[in-house]
Design an enzyme around this catalytic site. Structure first.
Site, PDB file in Angstrom:
ATOM      1  N   THR A   1     -10.508   1.281  -0.853  1.00 26.95           N
ATOM      2  CA  THR A   1      -9.084   1.315  -1.135  1.00 26.95           C
ATOM      3  C   THR A   1      -8.826   1.284  -2.643  1.00 26.95           C
ATOM      4  O   THR A   1      -9.670   0.829  -3.427  1.00 26.95           O
ATOM      5  CB  THR A   1      -8.379   0.151  -0.411  1.00 26.95           C
TER       6      THR A   1
ATOM      7  N   VAL B   1     -49.098  -1.961  -2.033  1.00 24.98           N
ATOM      8  CA  VAL B   1     -49.113  -0.589  -1.523  1.00 24.98           C
ATOM      9  C   VAL B   1     -49.692  -0.567  -0.115  1.00 24.98           C
ATOM     10  O   VAL B   1     -49.146   0.041   0.800  1.00 24.98           O
ATOM     11  CB  VAL B   1     -49.919   0.321  -2.472  1.00 24.98           C
TER      12      VAL B   1
ATOM     13  N   ALA C   1     -59.078 -10.338  -0.744  1.00 29.43           N
ATOM     14  CA  ALA C   1     -57.913 -11.236  -0.677  1.00 29.43           C
ATOM     15  C   ALA C   1     -56.688 -10.417  -0.315  1.00 29.43           C
ATOM     16  O   ALA C   1     -56.621  -9.225  -0.608  1.00 29.43           O
ATOM     17  CB  ALA C   1     -57.709 -11.918  -2.026  1.00 29.43           C
TER      18      ALA C   1
ATOM     19  N   MET D   1       1.902   1.962  -5.040  1.00 34.90           N
ATOM     20  CA  MET D   1       3.135   2.754  -5.134  1.00 34.90           C
ATOM     21  C   MET D   1       4.125   2.145  -6.109  1.00 34.90           C
ATOM     22  O   MET D   1       5.309   2.025  -5.824  1.00 34.90           O
ATOM     23  CB  MET D   1       3.786   2.896  -3.747  1.00 34.90           C
TER      24      MET D   1
ATOM     25  N   LYS E   1       2.799  13.755   1.890  1.00 32.62           N
ATOM     26  CA  LYS E   1       4.228  13.440   1.847  1.00 32.62           C
ATOM     27  C   LYS E   1       4.659  13.400   0.391  1.00 32.62           C
ATOM     28  O   LYS E   1       3.924  12.998  -0.475  1.00 32.62           O
ATOM     29  CB  LYS E   1       4.473  12.076   2.489  1.00 32.62           C
TER      30      LYS E   1
ATOM     31  N   GLY F   1      -6.341   9.202   1.541  1.00 29.73           N
ATOM     32  CA  GLY F   1      -6.789   8.592   0.295  1.00 29.73           C
ATOM     33  C   GLY F   1      -7.082   7.112   0.520  1.00 29.73           C
ATOM     34  O   GLY F   1      -6.427   6.460   1.336  1.00 29.73           O
ATOM     35  N   GLY F   2      -8.083   6.589  -0.161  1.00 31.99           N
ATOM     36  CA  GLY F   2      -8.395   5.164  -0.051  1.00 31.99           C
ATOM     37  C   GLY F   2      -8.844   4.799   1.344  1.00 31.99           C
ATOM     38  O   GLY F   2      -9.694   5.464   1.916  1.00 31.99           O
ATOM     39  N   ASP F   3      -8.264   3.744   1.864  1.00 34.46           N
ATOM     40  CA  ASP F   3      -8.572   3.282   3.216  1.00 34.46           C
ATOM     41  C   ASP F   3      -7.400   3.619   4.131  1.00 34.46           C
ATOM     42  O   ASP F   3      -6.244   3.431   3.740  1.00 34.46           O
ATOM     43  CB  ASP F   3      -8.798   1.770   3.191  1.00 34.46           C
TER      44      ASP F   3
ATOM     45  N   GLY G   1      -7.165   6.224 -10.871  1.00 27.26           N
ATOM     46  CA  GLY G   1      -8.377   5.406 -10.875  1.00 27.26           C
ATOM     47  C   GLY G   1      -9.576   6.141 -10.297  1.00 27.26           C
ATOM     48  O   GLY G   1      -9.451   6.850  -9.305  1.00 27.26           O
TER      49      GLY G   1
ATOM     50  N   ASP H   1      -4.154  14.154   2.947  1.00 31.83           N
ATOM     51  CA  ASP H   1      -3.031  13.768   2.104  1.00 31.83           C
ATOM     52  C   ASP H   1      -3.156  14.432   0.742  1.00 31.83           C
ATOM     53  O   ASP H   1      -4.214  14.915   0.372  1.00 31.83           O
ATOM     54  CB  ASP H   1      -3.076  12.251   1.851  1.00 31.83           C
TER      55      ASP H   1
ATOM     56  N   PRO I   1     -10.805   6.650  -3.450  1.00 30.92           N
ATOM     57  CA  PRO I   1      -9.777   6.854  -4.470  1.00 30.92           C
ATOM     58  C   PRO I   1      -9.870   8.194  -5.192  1.00 30.92           C
ATOM     59  O   PRO I   1      -8.973   8.532  -5.957  1.00 30.92           O
ATOM     60  CB  PRO I   1     -10.056   5.722  -5.445  1.00 30.92           C
TER      61      PRO I   1
HETATM   62  N1  SAH Z   1      -4.472   4.210   1.671  1.00 26.57           N
HETATM   63  C1  SAH Z   1      -4.472   4.244   0.228  1.00 26.57           C
HETATM   64  C2  SAH Z   1      -3.135   3.876  -0.362  1.00 26.57           C
HETATM   65  C3  SAH Z   1      -2.061   4.837  -0.041  1.00 26.57           C
HETATM   66  S1  SAH Z   1      -0.534   4.404  -0.797  1.00 26.57           S
HETATM   67  C4  SAH Z   1      -5.580   3.308  -0.280  1.00 26.57           C
HETATM   68  O1  SAH Z   1      -6.142   2.540   0.491  1.00 26.57           O
HETATM   69  O2  SAH Z   1      -5.880   3.354  -1.462  1.00 26.57           O
HETATM   70  C5  SAH Z   1      -0.590   5.349  -2.260  1.00 26.57           C
HETATM   71  C6  SAH Z   1      -0.747   4.459  -3.477  1.00 26.57           C
HETATM   72  O3  SAH Z   1      -2.094   4.088  -3.613  1.00 26.57           O
HETATM   73  C7  SAH Z   1      -0.419   5.144  -4.772  1.00 26.57           C
HETATM   74  O4  SAH Z   1       0.954   5.143  -5.023  1.00 26.57           O
HETATM   75  C8  SAH Z   1      -1.161   4.293  -5.766  1.00 26.57           C
HETATM   76  O5  SAH Z   1      -0.466   3.113  -6.024  1.00 26.57           O
HETATM   77  C9  SAH Z   1      -2.387   3.935  -4.986  1.00 26.57           C
HETATM   78  N2  SAH Z   1      -3.536   4.809  -5.297  1.00 26.57           N
HETATM   79  C10 SAH Z   1      -4.256   5.546  -4.450  1.00 26.57           C
HETATM   80  N3  SAH Z   1      -5.263   6.177  -5.078  1.00 26.57           N
HETATM   81  C11 SAH Z   1      -5.167   5.832  -6.371  1.00 26.57           C
HETATM   82  C12 SAH Z   1      -5.927   6.147  -7.533  1.00 26.57           C
HETATM   83  N4  SAH Z   1      -6.978   6.969  -7.502  1.00 26.57           N
HETATM   84  N5  SAH Z   1      -5.550   5.585  -8.706  1.00 26.57           N
HETATM   85  C13 SAH Z   1      -4.495   4.760  -8.769  1.00 26.57           C
HETATM   86  N6  SAH Z   1      -3.761   4.424  -7.701  1.00 26.57           N
HETATM   87  C14 SAH Z   1      -4.083   4.950  -6.519  1.00 26.57           C
END
Ligand code: SAH
Length: 486
Positions: free
Chosen positions: A339, A30, A51, A391, A277, A309-311, A420, A255, A232
């Protein structure tokens, strides 16, 4: 103390301890934490303890503190500006406090607000900028909770900005004598690109941006775009930087994949536009439209977050958007996101690599510009590698046939992860041979990710999130897989 007594609030104060002696009584862990904080402030620290714990002993050896190897005695306080009692012996702490009070010296007693005349706040630090939080001893937990929230909120670049403004302080006062002018200047600096430039590691441009604001005529606010990965779906998987940018945004172009929970974290009055899209729509026209929107709003001086979404750089067309921005001369920054491959794998209990089962990992798209993806199927059909298809809800039969024709075993485990990391996540597991039937039987829908490879079998044993995997045949996990993974 009776509840009726109203205790006056503590008086906050920042001390300049540089070169000033501070006595710390106690030689344990501490005490070590307090000593390190004191040394950061430049204090001349003396530690009283028979000490020392290893961390303190190392500091003593490096001459960063003076060690008084003795029991506490009141005269050790003489010549100190401040004292901290940090022993685990209440009687000693009490004696130190009494001796300090007698000398009218401020004393902090760790975890004992009653004995102390000075309390150490919870704090958030960004360079010279500090936020100190106190609950006056009422609830240190509450203060810590607030600290955590601020820690998440306050950009790291604020410290550098404070440093920069400190350097320019003389000039700012000279050139902007009027307080109103100065206030307007600070507002312009905070709304301007300086902070984002610092975040991107461009201190020179940041300084230039601040200096430009020092000029008498206000420059029009330069808009900029942050290309941000939203992860995700689980908002807990957002990065701190993404959260900060969402809090600062004027406009968010997102998106369809971006979850409502993530969007809910954004600044309330930020405008949101869904530019998702749709499968079957004219993707290129949509993409051109997105580029036009980004450029238009950035040119209008707005802080635009392009949220994906994702990266943004993994199957996200982020590269194309940046090229369009670069061409239009618009400032941008990029924030990576988690991602789908790593997120879905983690939330389905599928280690993507594994010493026993997979030595490489491939991120692939099941779709290409013109229908079927053109992959090197021979290479992908080799065992002991993990294939992750984005996809991939359609065209699973062709995908299976391609892998089987080129020699991947029919028994290769596969898993489809739908939604996911979201509350409605479903994992469907089986073998490569059954893949299309499996997806059809469980009506797997987008967004879903396909994992092909020996590791996919582990989902049955390692799942932890949501429901257990659904499956055709019972999955068997190789018996030694888990042992070897350890
Ligand atoms: N840039 C995104 C991917 C975009 S392409 C990334 O890095 O995750 C879109 C695809 O990502 C979807 O068709 C699916 O295959 C996947 N995806 C994205 N989010 C998801 C999720 N929560 N659960 C399952 N698949 C996911």
């Amino acid at each position: 103390m009776s509840a009726a007594v109203v205790t006056p609030a503590l008086f906050p104060l920042f001390l300049d301890l540089h070169g000033r002696r501070v006595l710390v009584v106690g030689g344990g862990e501490v005490a070590a934490r307090k000593v390190l904080a004191l040394l950061d402030s430049g204090a001349a620290v003396a530690v009283v303890a028979p000490a020392l714990a290893p961390a303190l002993a190392a500091l003593a050896k490096a001459n960063r503190l003076a060690h008084i190897a003795a029991a506490f005695a009141p005269e050790q306080l003489d010549g100190s500006w401040l004292a901290i009692a940090a022993t685990n012996d209440n009687a000693v702490n009490r004696a130190v406090a009494a001796a300090a009070h007698a000398r009218r010296m401020f004393i902090n007693v760790v975890d004992d607000a009653e004995l102390a005349s000075a309390q150490l706040p919870a704090r958030v630090q960004r360079g010279p900028l500090q936020v100190a939080i106190s609950s006056g001893g009422a609830s240190p937990m509450l203060a810590r909770h607030l600290r955590e929230q601020l820690e998440n909120r306050l950009d790291e670049a604020l410290g550098q900005l404070a440093g920069l403004l400190g350097e320019l302080r003389g000039r700012i006062r000279m050139q902007l004598a009027d307080l109103g002018q100065r206030r307007a200047f600070f507002e312009r600096v905070l709304a301007g690109p300086a902070q984002s430039l610092l975040r991107r590691g461009d201190a020179v441009a940041a300084r230039r941006a601040v200096e430009a604001e020092l000029g008498s005529r206000p420059t029009p606010a330069a808009g900029r775009v942050a290309l941000v990965g939203a992860g995700p779906g689980d908002p807990g998987l957002l990065t701190l930087r993404a959260l900060r940018l969402l809090n600062e945004a004027d406009l968010i172009l997102h998106d369809r994949l971006v979850s409502a929970e993530v969007l809910a974290l954004a600044r309330r009055d930020a405008q949101r536009i869904d530019v998702g899209k749709r499968v079957g729509g004219d993707h290129d026209a949509t993409q051109q439209h997105i580029h036009a929107l980004l450029i238009e709003h950035a040119r209008a001086g707005r802080r635009v977050v392009r949220l994906k979404g994702g990266d943004p750089f993994v199957f996200g067309r982020g590269g194309e958007e940046l090229e369009a921005l670069r061409e239009a001369g618009i400032d941008f920054e990029v924030v990576p996101g988690i991602t789908a491959a790593t997120a879905c794998a983690a939330y389905a209990g599928i280690p993507l690599t594994h010493r026993a089962h997979a030595q490489s990992l491939h991120l692939l798209t099941a779709q290409a510009r013109d229908g079927d993806a053109d992959h090197d199927w021979r290479a992908l059909a080799k065992p002991q590698q993990t294939l992750v298809f984005y996809m991939g809800v359609q065209g699973l039969a062709r995908l299976r046939d391609n892998l089987l024709t080129h020699g991947r075993a029919a028994s290769t485990p596969v898993a489809l992860v739908e939604n996911g990391s979201r509350p409605q996540q479903r994992v469907v597991a089986g073998t490569l041979a059954q893949l299309p039937e499996l997806a059809a039987a469980h009506a797997v829908r987008a967004p879903a990710l396909l994992v092909v490879g020996e590791v996919a079998a582990l989902a049955t044993r390692l799942h932890w999130f949501g429901a257990a995997p659904l499956g055709g045949e019972r999955q068997r996990c190789p018996p030694d897989a888990l042992a070897r993974a350890a």
